[in-house]
Design a protein around this motif. Structure first.
Motif, PDB file in Angstrom:
ATOM      1  N   GLY A  87       7.814  11.994   8.444  1.00 21.90           N
ATOM      2  CA  GLY A  87       6.470  12.225   7.942  1.00 21.90           C
ATOM      3  C   GLY A  87       5.937  13.617   8.160  1.00 21.90           C
ATOM      4  N   LYS A  88       6.736  14.522   8.758  1.00 21.14           N
ATOM      5  CA  LYS A  88       6.271  15.883   9.003  1.00 21.14           C
ATOM      6  C   LYS A  88       6.969  16.868   8.070  1.00 21.14           C
ATOM      7  CE  LYS A  88       4.711  15.503  13.775  1.00 21.14           C
ATOM      8  NZ  LYS A  88       4.758  16.100  15.141  1.00 21.14           N
ATOM      9  N   ALA A  89       6.313  18.014   7.891  1.00 22.05           N
ATOM     10  CA  ALA A  89       6.898  19.109   7.121  1.00 22.05           C
ATOM     11  C   ALA A  89       7.349  20.198   8.090  1.00 22.05           C
ATOM     12  CB  ALA A  89       5.897  19.667   6.117  1.00 22.05           C
ATOM     13  N   TYR A  90       8.550  20.738   7.843  1.00 26.59           N
ATOM     14  CA  TYR A  90       9.113  21.796   8.678  1.00 26.59           C
ATOM     15  C   TYR A  90       9.296  23.056   7.845  1.00 26.59           C
ATOM     16  CZ  TYR A  90       9.766  18.303  12.250  1.00 26.59           C
ATOM     17  OH  TYR A  90       9.525  17.336  13.200  1.00 26.59           O
ATOM     18  N   ASP A  99       0.863  -1.179   0.000  1.00 26.61           N
ATOM     19  CA  ASP A  99       0.000   0.000   0.000  1.00 26.61           C
ATOM     20  C   ASP A  99       0.904   1.235   0.000  1.00 26.61           C
ATOM     21  OD1 ASP A  99      -1.670   2.127   0.537  1.00 26.61           O
ATOM     22  OD2 ASP A  99      -2.766   1.125   2.150  1.00 26.61           O
ATOM     23  N   PRO A 100       0.931   2.034  -1.079  1.00 32.59           N
ATOM     24  CA  PRO A 100       1.871   3.153  -1.182  1.00 32.59           C
ATOM     25  C   PRO A 100       1.356   4.482  -0.634  1.00 32.59           C
ATOM     26  CG  PRO A 100       0.786   2.864  -3.280  1.00 32.59           C
ATOM     27  CD  PRO A 100       0.206   1.811  -2.346  1.00 32.59           C
ATOM     28  N   THR A 101       0.178   4.503  -0.025  1.00 32.37           N
ATOM     29  CA  THR A 101      -0.455   5.790   0.288  1.00 32.37           C
ATOM     30  C   THR A 101       0.317   6.610   1.310  1.00 32.37           C
ATOM     31  OG1 THR A 101      -1.879   4.646   1.891  1.00 32.37           O
ATOM     32  CG2 THR A 101      -2.785   5.044  -0.303  1.00 32.37           C
ATOM     33  N   ASP A 102       1.100   5.982   2.176  1.00 33.24           N
ATOM     34  CA  ASP A 102       1.803   6.747   3.210  1.00 33.24           C
ATOM     35  C   ASP A 102       3.120   7.352   2.735  1.00 33.24           C
ATOM     36  OD1 ASP A 102      -0.133   6.493   5.058  1.00 33.24           O
ATOM     37  OD2 ASP A 102       0.870   4.997   6.304  1.00 33.24           O
ATOM     38  N   LEU A 103       3.486   7.128   1.476  1.00 33.09           N
ATOM     39  CA  LEU A 103       4.734   7.710   0.979  1.00 33.09           C
ATOM     40  C   LEU A 103       4.729   9.228   1.124  1.00 33.09           C
ATOM     41  CD1 LEU A 103       7.465   7.607  -0.480  1.00 33.09           C
ATOM     42  CD2 LEU A 103       6.205   7.552  -2.652  1.00 33.09           C
ATOM     43  N   PHE A 104       3.586   9.854   0.843  1.00 25.84           N
ATOM     44  CA  PHE A 104       3.541  11.320   0.907  1.00 25.84           C
ATOM     45  C   PHE A 104       2.278  11.881   1.547  1.00 25.84           C
ATOM     46  CE2 PHE A 104       2.077  10.072  -3.408  1.00 25.84           C
ATOM     47  CZ  PHE A 104       0.782  10.572  -3.374  1.00 25.84           C
ATOM     48  N   SER A 105       1.388  11.029   2.035  1.00 21.88           N
ATOM     49  CA  SER A 105       0.081  11.507   2.502  1.00 21.88           C
ATOM     50  C   SER A 105       0.174  12.434   3.707  1.00 21.88           C
ATOM     51  CB  SER A 105      -0.827  10.320   2.836  1.00 21.88           C
ATOM     52  OG  SER A 105      -0.271   9.538   3.878  1.00 21.88           O
ATOM     53  N   SER A 154       9.786   5.860   1.927  1.00 19.73           N
ATOM     54  CA  SER A 154       9.141   5.136   3.023  1.00 19.73           C
ATOM     55  C   SER A 154       9.613   3.689   3.005  1.00 19.73           C
ATOM     56  CB  SER A 154       7.607   5.223   2.926  1.00 19.73           C
ATOM     57  OG  SER A 154       7.150   4.642   1.725  1.00 19.73           O
ATOM     58  N   GLN A 155       9.515   3.032   4.182  1.00 18.76           N
ATOM     59  CA  GLN A 155      10.121   1.706   4.320  1.00 18.76           C
ATOM     60  C   GLN A 155       9.349   0.878   5.339  1.00 18.76           C
ATOM     61  OE1 GLN A 155      12.144   0.751   7.253  1.00 18.76           O
ATOM     62  NE2 GLN A 155      12.803  -1.207   6.425  1.00 18.76           N
ATOM     63  N   SER A 156       9.362  -0.442   5.155  1.00 21.66           N
ATOM     64  CA  SER A 156       8.756  -1.369   6.116  1.00 21.66           C
ATOM     65  C   SER A 156       9.495  -2.695   6.052  1.00 21.66           C
ATOM     66  CB  SER A 156       7.267  -1.582   5.814  1.00 21.66           C
ATOM     67  OG  SER A 156       7.108  -2.169   4.529  1.00 21.66           O
ATOM     68  N   SER A 157       9.311  -3.532   7.071  1.00 21.60           N
ATOM     69  CA  SER A 157       9.920  -4.864   7.067  1.00 21.60           C
ATOM     70  C   SER A 157       9.030  -5.831   7.835  1.00 21.60           C
ATOM     71  CB  SER A 157      11.318  -4.834   7.684  1.00 21.60           C
ATOM     72  OG  SER A 157      11.272  -4.380   9.021  1.00 21.60           O
ATOM     73  N   VAL A 164       2.035  29.642  -2.277  1.00 19.46           N
ATOM     74  CA  VAL A 164       2.851  28.622  -2.938  1.00 19.46           C
ATOM     75  C   VAL A 164       2.027  27.346  -3.091  1.00 19.46           C
ATOM     76  CG1 VAL A 164       4.950  27.224  -2.760  1.00 19.46           C
ATOM     77  CG2 VAL A 164       4.967  29.617  -2.025  1.00 19.46           C
ATOM     78  N   LYS A 165       2.159  26.681  -4.242  1.00 18.64           N
ATOM     79  CA  LYS A 165       1.411  25.449  -4.474  1.00 18.64           C
ATOM     80  C   LYS A 165       1.712  24.448  -3.369  1.00 18.64           C
ATOM     81  CE  LYS A 165       0.496  21.858  -7.921  1.00 18.64           C
ATOM     82  NZ  LYS A 165       0.840  21.339  -9.272  1.00 18.64           N
ATOM     83  N   PRO A 166       0.700  23.997  -2.647  1.00 18.11           N
ATOM     84  CA  PRO A 166       0.959  23.120  -1.498  1.00 18.11           C
ATOM     85  C   PRO A 166       1.408  21.729  -1.924  1.00 18.11           C
ATOM     86  CG  PRO A 166      -1.391  23.316  -1.872  1.00 18.11           C
ATOM     87  CD  PRO A 166      -0.734  24.278  -2.821  1.00 18.11           C
ATOM     88  N   LEU A 167       2.121  21.077  -1.023  1.00 14.73           N
ATOM     89  CA  LEU A 167       2.584  19.723  -1.282  1.00 14.73           C
ATOM     90  C   LEU A 167       1.428  18.764  -1.521  1.00 14.73           C
ATOM     91  CD1 LEU A 167       5.386  19.539   1.429  1.00 14.73           C
ATOM     92  CD2 LEU A 167       5.733  19.550  -1.037  1.00 14.73           C
ATOM     93  N   LYS A 168       0.320  19.000  -0.820  1.00 11.90           N
ATOM     94  CA  LYS A 168      -0.816  18.081  -0.946  1.00 11.90           C
ATOM     95  C   LYS A 168      -1.454  18.146  -2.329  1.00 11.90           C
ATOM     96  CE  LYS A 168      -4.156  21.266   1.210  1.00 11.90           C
ATOM     97  NZ  LYS A 168      -5.068  21.434   2.353  1.00 11.90           N
TER      98      LYS A 168
END
Length: 337
Positions: free
Chosen positions: A308-311, A45-51, A163-166, A62-66
């Motif tokens: 996963g956060k934006a600064y 499931d790739p949804t958490d790569l940038f959600s 993103s990564q999982s194991s 500025v055009k938002p990341l979302k």
């Protein structure tokens, strides 16, 4: 003659009978264990790569990341590379899966594996805008789980997120394995904005401005994929090194062009930090034409970031001594406070 023949036969029988009490050695050969195979079914499931990168700079428009990330394929011609590395109980690479996704729908693949215990290590990265679909990250030393790592090809830009999982799983004669994996972000995005630097006054600060920069002493070179590793990050320098590197920057020439064409006086960019279990040493500074090094060290401090956060990295020339670095929001544009 017959008596002689009978005697020989009797003697032979006696000789045979005399040997019946001797031990007879028998060499037993153990039959090899049978090898069984079964199926691994894995769904990514790739949804958490940038959600989670949902920050929007409402003040500067500025055009938002979302809005940028979901159009990665339709507007940027990029794919998401799904890679799963499969290691056996000896932590040696035995198989892998590589697929390219043009959306964030889950995808399922199957692999036939011999019975045994395994690790499945999954990563998601964006590809470059190219026909060969090469990833923004390079896979290194993959043959052993203890040495496998991903190294970004750069740090500047929003497309270096990863993103990564194991998971552990087992294959037996009777049962295959089913895995549903949802890789989580490894690093954080830094949105940098510089404002009013076209007002640079050489009489106050010296020669022509060439760069305004967010610097760091903590540059991460690569990410260790081994889930059992005590340290997941390989740093460019040893701890305590006193060298400053770019975390994000903008050329002063940009501000000259803004002034020349009467554009809004701000410039922005994105960069990526993925040593998110460590503190990061940051500061703001600027460099000038024909001068080595940089000047400033404004806002120098240690910052803790979370995956996963934006600064927000914000520096206003009108308040040059009071830059801001912290969780991205729209509450810090007034630097007069």
């Amino acid at each position: 003659m017959k008596r002689k023949s009978i005697g020989i036969v009797v003697a032979s029988i006696c000789l045979l009978l005399s040997c019946t009490n001797d031990a007879i050695e028998v060499t037993s050969v153990k039959a090899p264990e049978p090898i069984y195979y079964n199926t691994l079914t894995i769904t990514a499931d790739p949804t958490d790569l940038f959600s989670s990168y949902t920050y929007e700079d409402t003040y500067h428009g500025v055009k938002p990341l979302k809005k940028s990330f979901p159009t990665f394929y339709s507007e940027e011609q990029r794919h998401i590379q799904w890679r799963t590395l499969i290691y056996d109980k000896d932590e040696l690479l035995v198989d892998s899966i590589v697929e390219y996704l043009s959306n964030t729908n889950s995808m399922t693949k199957e692999k036939t594996l011999r019975s045994g215990d395994y690790y499945a290590i999954t990563t998601l990265t964006f590809t470059e805008d190219s026909l060969d679909k090469s990833s923004m990250w390079e896979l290194l030393d993959k043959e052993k789980m203890s040495t496998a790592k991903l190294q970004p090809k750069g740090r500047f830009g929003q497309w270096y997120v990863m993103s990564q999982s194991s998971e552990k799983f087992a294959i037996t004669k009777e049962n295959g394995a089913r895995i549903a994996t949802k890789p989580k972000p490894v690093g954080c995005i830094v949105y940098s904005l510089w404002e009013n630097f076209s007002k640079w006054d050489p009489k106050v600060y010296g020669d022509s401005l060439t760069e305004v920069t967010l610097y760091t002493k903590d540059v991460t070179q690569s990410f260790n994929l081994d889930p059992n590793a005590t340290n997941r990050y390989n740093m460019r320098d040893e701890p305590g090194t006193n060298t400053w590197y770019y975390q994000d920057w903008m050329y002063g020439r940009i501000f000259e062009l803004y002034k020349m064409f009467g554009l809004d006086d701000d410039a922005w960019s994105y960069s990526y930090i993925f040593n998110t279990d460590k503190t990061t040493r940051l500061c703001f500074g600027y460099s000038m034409k024909d001068h080595d090094g940089f000047y400033g060290s404004y806002g120098q401090s240690e910052y803790k970031t979370e995956p996963g956060k934006a600064y927000l990295s914000y520096w206003d020339y009108d308040y040059i001594g009071n830059p801001y670095f912290g969780v991205a929001d729209n509450n810090h544009w007034d630097r007069s406070k």
